[in-house]
Design a protein around this motif. Sequence first.
Motif, PDB file in Angstrom:
ATOM      1  N   LEU A 166       0.834  -1.152  -0.087  1.00  0.00           N
ATOM      2  CA  LEU A 166       0.145  -0.060  -0.076  1.00  0.00           C
ATOM      3  C   LEU A 166       0.788   1.324   0.000  1.00  0.00           C
ATOM      4  CD1 LEU A 166      -3.063  -1.096   2.489  1.00  0.00           C
ATOM      5  CD2 LEU A 166      -3.049   0.021   0.293  1.00  0.00           C
ATOM      6  N   ALA A 223      -5.790  -0.965   4.639  1.00  0.00           N
ATOM      7  CA  ALA A 223      -5.789   0.471   4.560  1.00  0.00           C
ATOM      8  C   ALA A 223      -6.239   1.027   5.695  1.00  0.00           C
ATOM      9  CB  ALA A 223      -6.521   0.713   3.342  1.00  0.00           C
ATOM     10  N   PRO A 230      -7.973   2.964   0.555  1.00  0.00           N
ATOM     11  CA  PRO A 230      -7.549   2.105  -0.129  1.00  0.00           C
ATOM     12  C   PRO A 230      -7.713   2.327  -1.772  1.00  0.00           C
ATOM     13  CG  PRO A 230      -9.904   1.521   0.185  1.00  0.00           C
ATOM     14  CD  PRO A 230      -9.629   2.819   1.005  1.00  0.00           C
TER      15      PRO A 230
END
Length: 287
Positions: A166, A223, A230
């Motif tokens: 991420l 997230a 996200p």
Amino acid sequence: MTALVCLGLGYCARFYVAEFGMRFDRVIGTSRSADNKASAAVQMLVFDGVHPLPKLREAISGASHLLISAAPSDAGDPVLAALADDIVTASNLQSIVYLSSLGVYGDHGGAWIDETAPTIPPHTRGAARIDAELAWQALGRQRNMTVAILRLGGIYGPGQNAFVRLLAGRAHRIDKPGHVSNRIHVADIAQAIDAAFVRRFDGIVNVTDGAPAPPGDQIEFAAQLLSIAPPPLLSLDEAERTLSPFLMSFYESCARVRNDRLKSVLGVTLRYPDYRAGLQALRDDGF
């Protein structure tokens, strides 16, 4: 004297050695590069996958345990191609653990499966792992030696997880209803390896948390733990146009894989029985 030789000292083997390496009097690992250093507790040897050096042959001859994580290619298993004779004649050898993949099952349409499920046919496209499994089992029979085949789910753990992807912008969510993946924390892989060695297990075990889930759910949860948005949800067509064939290959097959044998036969109590527990612990530890 006990000596563990890790042929391919990768992510899982390093984690296993860090946690359980004290069980052995000596630990040897191999790498394709002389620059790859593990720790003071591990003697590193170079193995290019083709030409084993005399020091590696000597290590094999004195090994009591072998951990094989070097990946096969379409040409076959590099360890067996170069070192099969040395392994067969290793007089101190007690047990072999071979790290394979749940990918050997191919597509089962999302059905629940266990170790008895059909796999990709041997000697066909994509069957390198199955061919390697069969070859290691044949060597075990020839040597009258236990060979544990551990079929691993998608591996995550410290430094290799959804948080890292991420924050690096490498995480993706793909809209493919009904698709799930099977995951396993590296700490639980280490437990499975240790149990296979301790029990001198012979056979096949699925090493997965037994809680398959859509890949996007894991990204969303990570997230949420980071308090960030996200990545956008991609349609399957858009993903196929923009993502690599390697990434898309994880969406070609689907199965829900049971881990009953991992728990009942190897006696492993999972530290992280689902991705939520694993990701929460990684977040708490700084991932």
